[in-house]
Design a protein around this motif. Sequence first.
Motif, PDB file in Angstrom:
ATOM      1  N   VAL A 327      18.337  23.231 -22.253  1.00  0.00           N
ATOM      2  CA  VAL A 327      19.360  22.581 -21.427  1.00  0.00           C
ATOM      3  C   VAL A 327      20.701  22.606 -22.147  1.00  0.00           C
ATOM      4  O   VAL A 327      21.749  22.917 -21.544  1.00  0.00           O
ATOM      5  N   ALA A 328      20.687  22.284 -23.440  1.00  0.00           N
ATOM      6  CA  ALA A 328      21.928  22.307 -24.207  1.00  0.00           C
ATOM      7  C   ALA A 328      22.519  23.715 -24.254  1.00  0.00           C
ATOM      8  O   ALA A 328      23.736  23.898 -24.107  1.00  0.00           O
ATOM      9  N   PHE A 330      22.102  26.144 -22.059  1.00  0.00           N
ATOM     10  CA  PHE A 330      22.644  26.494 -20.742  1.00  0.00           C
ATOM     11  C   PHE A 330      23.983  25.818 -20.500  1.00  0.00           C
ATOM     12  O   PHE A 330      24.924  26.431 -19.981  1.00  0.00           O
ATOM     13  N   LEU A 331      24.070  24.534 -20.877  1.00  0.00           N
ATOM     14  CA  LEU A 331      25.324  23.809 -20.681  1.00  0.00           C
ATOM     15  C   LEU A 331      26.443  24.402 -21.532  1.00  0.00           C
ATOM     16  O   LEU A 331      27.579  24.580 -21.055  1.00  0.00           O
ATOM     17  N   GLY A 334      27.512  27.627 -20.004  1.00  0.00           N
ATOM     18  CA  GLY A 334      28.332  27.397 -18.816  1.00  0.00           C
ATOM     19  C   GLY A 334      29.726  26.907 -19.150  1.00  0.00           C
ATOM     20  O   GLY A 334      30.718  27.364 -18.576  1.00  0.00           O
ATOM     21  N   LEU A 335      29.816  25.978 -20.112  1.00  0.00           N
ATOM     22  CA  LEU A 335      31.124  25.447 -20.497  1.00  0.00           C
ATOM     23  C   LEU A 335      31.986  26.510 -21.162  1.00  0.00           C
ATOM     24  O   LEU A 335      33.204  26.592 -20.909  1.00  0.00           O
ATOM     25  N   SER A 338      33.165  28.809 -18.434  1.00  0.00           N
ATOM     26  CA  SER A 338      34.216  28.144 -17.667  1.00  0.00           C
ATOM     27  C   SER A 338      35.522  28.092 -18.450  1.00  0.00           C
ATOM     28  O   SER A 338      36.614  28.293 -17.909  1.00  0.00           O
ATOM     29  N   VAL A 461      23.372  30.368 -14.691  1.00  0.00           N
ATOM     30  CA  VAL A 461      23.977  29.039 -14.843  1.00  0.00           C
ATOM     31  C   VAL A 461      25.406  29.169 -15.373  1.00  0.00           C
ATOM     32  O   VAL A 461      26.347  28.545 -14.855  1.00  0.00           O
ATOM     33  N   PHE A 465      29.016  28.297 -13.340  1.00  0.00           N
ATOM     34  CA  PHE A 465      30.128  27.471 -13.807  1.00  0.00           C
ATOM     35  C   PHE A 465      31.446  28.239 -13.716  1.00  0.00           C
ATOM     36  O   PHE A 465      32.440  27.763 -13.146  1.00  0.00           O
TER      37      PHE A 465
END
Length: 483
Positions: A327-328, A330-331, A334-335, A338, A461, A465
Amino acid sequence: MFITYLRRELRRRRKAALVVASGLALGIALVIVVNAVSAGMNRAQGRVLESLYGLGTDMTVTKAATPPEEGGTAQRPRFRFDAGDGDDARQSQDIVMVQGFETLAASTAARVGEQDGVADAVGGLNVRVMKVDGQFERGQFEQEPGDARRGGPAGAVRGGGADFDVDSYTVYGTDVTRQELGPLTSSKITSGRTFTAGETAADVAVVDSAYAQEKELKLGGTLTVSGTEFTVVGIATADSGDAAADVYLPLARAQTLADAKDKITTVYVKAADSQRIASVKETIQKNISGTTVTTSADLAQTVSGSLSTAADLAAGVGRWLSVVVLVAAFLVAGLLTSSAVSRRVREFGTLKALGWKSRRVTGQVAGEALVNGLIGGALGIGVGLAGAWAITAFSPTLTARLGAGGGGGAGGGRMLGAGPGGAGGPVREGASRTLDIALTAPVSLTTIGLAVALAVAGGLVAGGFGGWRASRLRPADSLRRVE
């Protein structure tokens, strides 16, 4: 155009792409290692259970031994030797006892085989042989000096006594016409042969290699049990752990020796469908009263020691840790994607001014993120395979301990049953049984496929973003900003 632009942008932003790919690679590698270790734990536990159950066995049917009545005493073996006036002679006696469980009628195996969901069932007899061998020595009367002068045969008996050796070993009566089930299937014949279907009443034996070495038994030699000489036709070596018994005899011969004609102690069952084991267990317990049915899952619950601890760690903490890291990752991906879009505002504004639609800009960003995800997947698979190899090559040996804590009989003179109620097949006597298992970390094609799916998911993912951010840009606003 899409591929050309994609290749140019990835080359121009190599550092950012590497950061995104590395984050995804870390999470994917961790998932591969955790899945590999978990598979290794399952394989190790399977090896422990195979050494008890036998290959192909899904469950066992037994009847727990009846505890002695209050105030009564448990039946104990008793040896009696005749004493004569002749020369000292060597004395030897064997006692053959059904061990560990209450006996069942041999027909129980056929009844179990008729139950819905049962593919095959075969009976066996657990026996323990206690052998006492030795001799008494007559003492010599020695007269004390001066006793003759006092007129009496005074003196003392010196020397003499008894010297006996006590040996105890386990025997398993095997249905030689159906050897595809039962504990003998967890051993491999390393010398000689196994039983033939025509040896139901023959005086032949298969001996475990460790016991054969201890007693110096050779192929073609003889083993004497209660005055009957059995020819050793095969020597078997357990595939993992200790053998289920020291000696294997044809079922009919074991029944005769133990005075248990038409009796068995264990029924080994093969289910027709591995997904129906629980329902088959319920059916047998319902239709054949007074029996205890133990599955491999029940037996696995008695496994303790470092193997059990490591298995719990891999199944619990390891999986949660891999989920958190994924999860970390992927985030972060994505960040970062972005953030990269925000630094390319002028570029995307120009492209929109030249006629690119928002869908095309979004697709371009998602494509770049997907490629980063695939690169991260390739790196993660490589790192994960390296980690699994390192675990297999350098991991310490784990200990699996099977004892009475799981409900099996323990200690004393009982043959252990590893499952609830004393069920689970013949096991060596003792308060617990300890096996050393080398941990491996096998990586399956399913795990590799999961890694690829995670890589694609991570790219999507991240692309989602960035694409969402890019789709909101307006050409006029974008061109006012300086990159």
